[in-house]
Scaffold this motif. Sequence first.
Motif, PDB file in Angstrom:
ATOM      1  N   LEU A 156     -12.851  -4.618 -30.433  1.00 46.12           N
ATOM      2  CA  LEU A 156     -12.550  -5.420 -29.371  1.00 46.12           C
ATOM      3  C   LEU A 156     -10.807  -4.853 -29.223  1.00 46.12           C
ATOM      4  O   LEU A 156     -10.320  -5.204 -28.313  1.00 46.12           O
ATOM      5  N   GLN A 157     -10.252  -4.471 -30.360  1.00 48.00           N
ATOM      6  CA  GLN A 157      -8.913  -4.055 -30.500  1.00 48.00           C
ATOM      7  C   GLN A 157      -8.980  -2.757 -29.345  1.00 48.00           C
ATOM      8  O   GLN A 157      -7.671  -2.242 -28.881  1.00 48.00           O
ATOM      9  N   SER A 158      -9.993  -2.065 -29.080  1.00 52.62           N
ATOM     10  CA  SER A 158      -9.973  -0.835 -28.226  1.00 52.62           C
ATOM     11  C   SER A 158     -10.058  -1.192 -26.861  1.00 52.62           C
ATOM     12  O   SER A 158     -10.220  -0.160 -25.987  1.00 52.62           O
ATOM     13  N   ILE A 159     -10.273  -2.397 -26.399  1.00 53.46           N
ATOM     14  CA  ILE A 159     -10.240  -2.791 -24.949  1.00 53.46           C
ATOM     15  C   ILE A 159      -9.364  -3.737 -24.538  1.00 53.46           C
ATOM     16  O   ILE A 159      -8.567  -4.628 -25.400  1.00 53.46           O
ATOM     17  N   VAL A 160      -8.960  -3.901 -23.232  1.00 53.75           N
ATOM     18  CA  VAL A 160      -8.092  -4.805 -22.551  1.00 53.75           C
ATOM     19  C   VAL A 160      -8.621  -5.501 -21.666  1.00 53.75           C
ATOM     20  O   VAL A 160      -9.453  -4.933 -20.646  1.00 53.75           O
ATOM     21  N   GLY A 161      -8.412  -6.687 -21.198  1.00 56.01           N
ATOM     22  CA  GLY A 161      -8.912  -7.681 -20.456  1.00 56.01           C
ATOM     23  C   GLY A 161      -8.296  -7.840 -18.942  1.00 56.01           C
ATOM     24  O   GLY A 161      -7.065  -7.260 -18.929  1.00 56.01           O
ATOM     25  N   LEU A 162      -9.045  -7.805 -17.971  1.00 56.30           N
ATOM     26  CA  LEU A 162      -8.504  -8.150 -16.713  1.00 56.30           C
ATOM     27  C   LEU A 162      -8.880  -9.223 -16.140  1.00 56.30           C
ATOM     28  O   LEU A 162     -10.456  -9.611 -16.119  1.00 56.30           O
ATOM     29  N   GLU A 163      -8.032  -9.916 -15.351  1.00 55.29           N
ATOM     30  CA  GLU A 163      -8.387 -11.104 -14.380  1.00 55.29           C
ATOM     31  C   GLU A 163      -8.089 -10.893 -13.149  1.00 55.29           C
ATOM     32  O   GLU A 163      -6.961 -10.349 -12.794  1.00 55.29           O
ATOM     33  N   ILE A 164      -8.802 -11.156 -12.098  1.00 55.09           N
ATOM     34  CA  ILE A 164      -8.653 -11.082 -10.834  1.00 55.09           C
ATOM     35  C   ILE A 164      -8.845 -12.299 -10.067  1.00 55.09           C
ATOM     36  O   ILE A 164     -10.073 -12.714  -9.933  1.00 55.09           O
ATOM     37  N   GLU A 165      -7.821 -12.655  -9.648  1.00 54.88           N
ATOM     38  CA  GLU A 165      -7.881 -13.940  -8.526  1.00 54.88           C
ATOM     39  C   GLU A 165      -8.135 -13.626  -7.207  1.00 54.88           C
ATOM     40  O   GLU A 165      -7.663 -12.830  -6.655  1.00 54.88           O
ATOM     41  N   ILE A 166      -9.431 -13.941  -6.825  1.00 51.62           N
ATOM     42  CA  ILE A 166      -9.864 -13.626  -5.381  1.00 51.62           C
ATOM     43  C   ILE A 166      -9.269 -14.292  -4.405  1.00 51.62           C
ATOM     44  O   ILE A 166      -9.275 -15.483  -4.258  1.00 51.62           O
ATOM     45  N   THR A 167      -8.372 -13.705  -3.522  1.00 44.72           N
ATOM     46  CA  THR A 167      -7.827 -14.006  -2.405  1.00 44.72           C
ATOM     47  C   THR A 167      -8.325 -14.096  -0.868  1.00 44.72           C
ATOM     48  O   THR A 167      -8.256 -14.866  -0.179  1.00 44.72           O
ATOM     49  N   ARG A 168      -9.431 -13.053  -0.896  1.00 51.17           N
ATOM     50  CA  ARG A 168     -10.309 -13.052   0.259  1.00 51.17           C
ATOM     51  C   ARG A 168     -11.542 -12.481  -0.119  1.00 51.17           C
ATOM     52  O   ARG A 168     -11.456 -11.284  -1.041  1.00 51.17           O
ATOM     53  N   ILE A 169     -12.748 -12.665   0.418  1.00 51.42           N
ATOM     54  CA  ILE A 169     -13.883 -11.916   0.153  1.00 51.42           C
ATOM     55  C   ILE A 169     -14.671 -11.976   1.486  1.00 51.42           C
ATOM     56  O   ILE A 169     -14.487 -12.806   2.316  1.00 51.42           O
ATOM     57  N   GLU A 170     -14.973 -10.416   1.515  1.00 53.86           N
ATOM     58  CA  GLU A 170     -16.067 -10.464   2.862  1.00 53.86           C
ATOM     59  C   GLU A 170     -17.225  -9.681   2.469  1.00 53.86           C
ATOM     60  O   GLU A 170     -17.311  -8.909   1.238  1.00 53.86           O
ATOM     61  N   GLY A 171     -18.174  -9.854   3.490  1.00 53.19           N
ATOM     62  CA  GLY A 171     -19.714  -9.135   3.114  1.00 53.19           C
ATOM     63  C   GLY A 171     -19.863  -8.608   4.454  1.00 53.19           C
ATOM     64  O   GLY A 171     -19.899  -9.233   5.479  1.00 53.19           O
ATOM     65  N   LYS A 172     -20.628  -7.353   4.327  1.00 52.98           N
ATOM     66  CA  LYS A 172     -21.292  -6.594   5.337  1.00 52.98           C
ATOM     67  C   LYS A 172     -22.678  -6.355   5.022  1.00 52.98           C
ATOM     68  O   LYS A 172     -22.990  -5.626   3.718  1.00 52.98           O
ATOM     69  N   LEU A 173     -23.663  -7.119   5.485  1.00 51.19           N
ATOM     70  CA  LEU A 173     -25.099  -6.809   5.412  1.00 51.19           C
ATOM     71  C   LEU A 173     -25.651  -6.241   6.726  1.00 51.19           C
ATOM     72  O   LEU A 173     -25.900  -6.822   7.467  1.00 51.19           O
ATOM     73  N   LYS A 174     -25.793  -4.812   6.569  1.00 54.79           N
ATOM     74  CA  LYS A 174     -26.071  -4.139   7.597  1.00 54.79           C
ATOM     75  C   LYS A 174     -27.893  -3.848   7.598  1.00 54.79           C
ATOM     76  O   LYS A 174     -28.147  -3.066   6.771  1.00 54.79           O
ATOM     77  N   LEU A 175     -28.734  -4.693   8.199  1.00 51.68           N
ATOM     78  CA  LEU A 175     -30.012  -4.759   7.818  1.00 51.68           C
ATOM     79  C   LEU A 175     -30.702  -4.586   8.907  1.00 51.68           C
ATOM     80  O   LEU A 175     -31.779  -5.316   9.323  1.00 51.68           O
ATOM     81  N   SER A 176     -30.263  -3.953   9.946  1.00 54.58           N
ATOM     82  CA  SER A 176     -30.871  -3.610  11.488  1.00 54.58           C
ATOM     83  C   SER A 176     -31.066  -4.998  12.199  1.00 54.58           C
ATOM     84  O   SER A 176     -31.908  -5.160  13.042  1.00 54.58           O
ATOM     85  N   GLN A 177     -30.240  -5.944  12.072  1.00 55.15           N
ATOM     86  CA  GLN A 177     -30.117  -7.132  12.949  1.00 55.15           C
ATOM     87  C   GLN A 177     -29.960  -7.064  14.217  1.00 55.15           C
ATOM     88  O   GLN A 177     -30.335  -7.727  14.864  1.00 55.15           O
ATOM     89  N   ASN A 178     -29.307  -5.836  14.586  1.00 53.53           N
ATOM     90  CA  ASN A 178     -29.082  -5.374  16.008  1.00 53.53           C
ATOM     91  C   ASN A 178     -30.216  -4.532  16.657  1.00 53.53           C
ATOM     92  O   ASN A 178     -30.392  -4.227  17.767  1.00 53.53           O
ATOM     93  N   LYS A 179     -31.389  -4.633  15.934  1.00 47.75           N
ATOM     94  CA  LYS A 179     -32.673  -4.131  16.603  1.00 47.75           C
ATOM     95  C   LYS A 179     -33.669  -5.215  16.856  1.00 47.75           C
ATOM     96  O   LYS A 179     -33.676  -6.230  16.404  1.00 47.75           O
ATOM     97  N   GLU A 180     -34.873  -4.662  17.469  1.00 47.84           N
ATOM     98  CA  GLU A 180     -35.829  -5.824  17.917  1.00 47.84           C
ATOM     99  C   GLU A 180     -36.554  -6.171  16.610  1.00 47.84           C
ATOM    100  O   GLU A 180     -36.723  -5.339  15.734  1.00 47.84           O
ATOM    101  N   ALA A 181     -37.347  -7.182  16.595  1.00 46.67           N
ATOM    102  CA  ALA A 181     -38.001  -7.775  15.514  1.00 46.67           C
ATOM    103  C   ALA A 181     -39.066  -6.873  15.036  1.00 46.67           C
ATOM    104  O   ALA A 181     -39.176  -6.443  13.875  1.00 46.67           O
ATOM    105  N   ARG A 182     -39.673  -6.155  16.033  1.00 44.66           N
ATOM    106  CA  ARG A 182     -40.810  -5.244  15.453  1.00 44.66           C
ATOM    107  C   ARG A 182     -40.145  -3.973  14.905  1.00 44.66           C
ATOM    108  O   ARG A 182     -41.079  -3.334  14.039  1.00 44.66           O
ATOM    109  N   ASP A 183     -39.122  -3.571  15.374  1.00 44.93           N
ATOM    110  CA  ASP A 183     -38.420  -2.443  14.700  1.00 44.93           C
ATOM    111  C   ASP A 183     -38.051  -2.642  13.444  1.00 44.93           C
ATOM    112  O   ASP A 183     -37.918  -1.963  12.395  1.00 44.93           O
TER     113      ASP A 183
END
Length: 212
Positions: A156-183
């Motif tokens: 434990l003495q050999s590690i240091v903690g990090l704390e990050i307050e999230i100010t903005r979160i965004e997600g990109k799910l590129k799953l062929s949503q711009n294609k036809e259902a059959r494709d």
Amino acid sequence: MYIPAHFNEPRTEVLHELIRQHPLGMLVTHGAGGLDANHIPFELDARQGEHGRLNAHVARANPVWKDVADGDEVLVVFRAGDAYISPNWYPSKHELHRQVPTWNYMVVHAHGRITIRDDERFVRGIVARLTRAHEASQPKPWKMTDSATDYIDTMLQSIVGLEIEITRIEGKLKLSQNKEARDIEGAAAALEANGEHDMAAAMRRGAGAKSG
């Protein structure tokens, strides 16, 4: 990050779940030494702040915790899956010959402000919680008390903690949503046949959300 409307995932709860399922994040910092990237397993505390808080630890020998100051802006990138998509998997390609290769992926970008937590109580809590979370599926989960107390104290003495307050979160799910259902189904079936079950399932969920 460039996010076309059909690939945008605005729901915080969905992005939080992707982080929980894929906790190894890439921490991008810009300190005195310039740009740096470190790959770190994070703990998400969704109850803290408007968008949640990320907790982690790094080796004391890692210069990142000295290269940034409390309050500096950082970015953490979580990759939740990716796969190459061949145009041959689209039924419409064989009729119209108007498709090209692409790459599907799911990513979350968490922007935030970092705080260095160089105290034993904080890092002990992080290690304990990360251990409980990731050992839970083991037949006999490892716990910190399985090791000698002096050994754990030294680690434990050999590690240091990090704390990050999230100010903005965004997600990109590129799953062929711009294609036809059959494709979408054709590509998902090909991925499934190739063992890419998670991505195939995600594409089908995306297609269901699109039609719904």
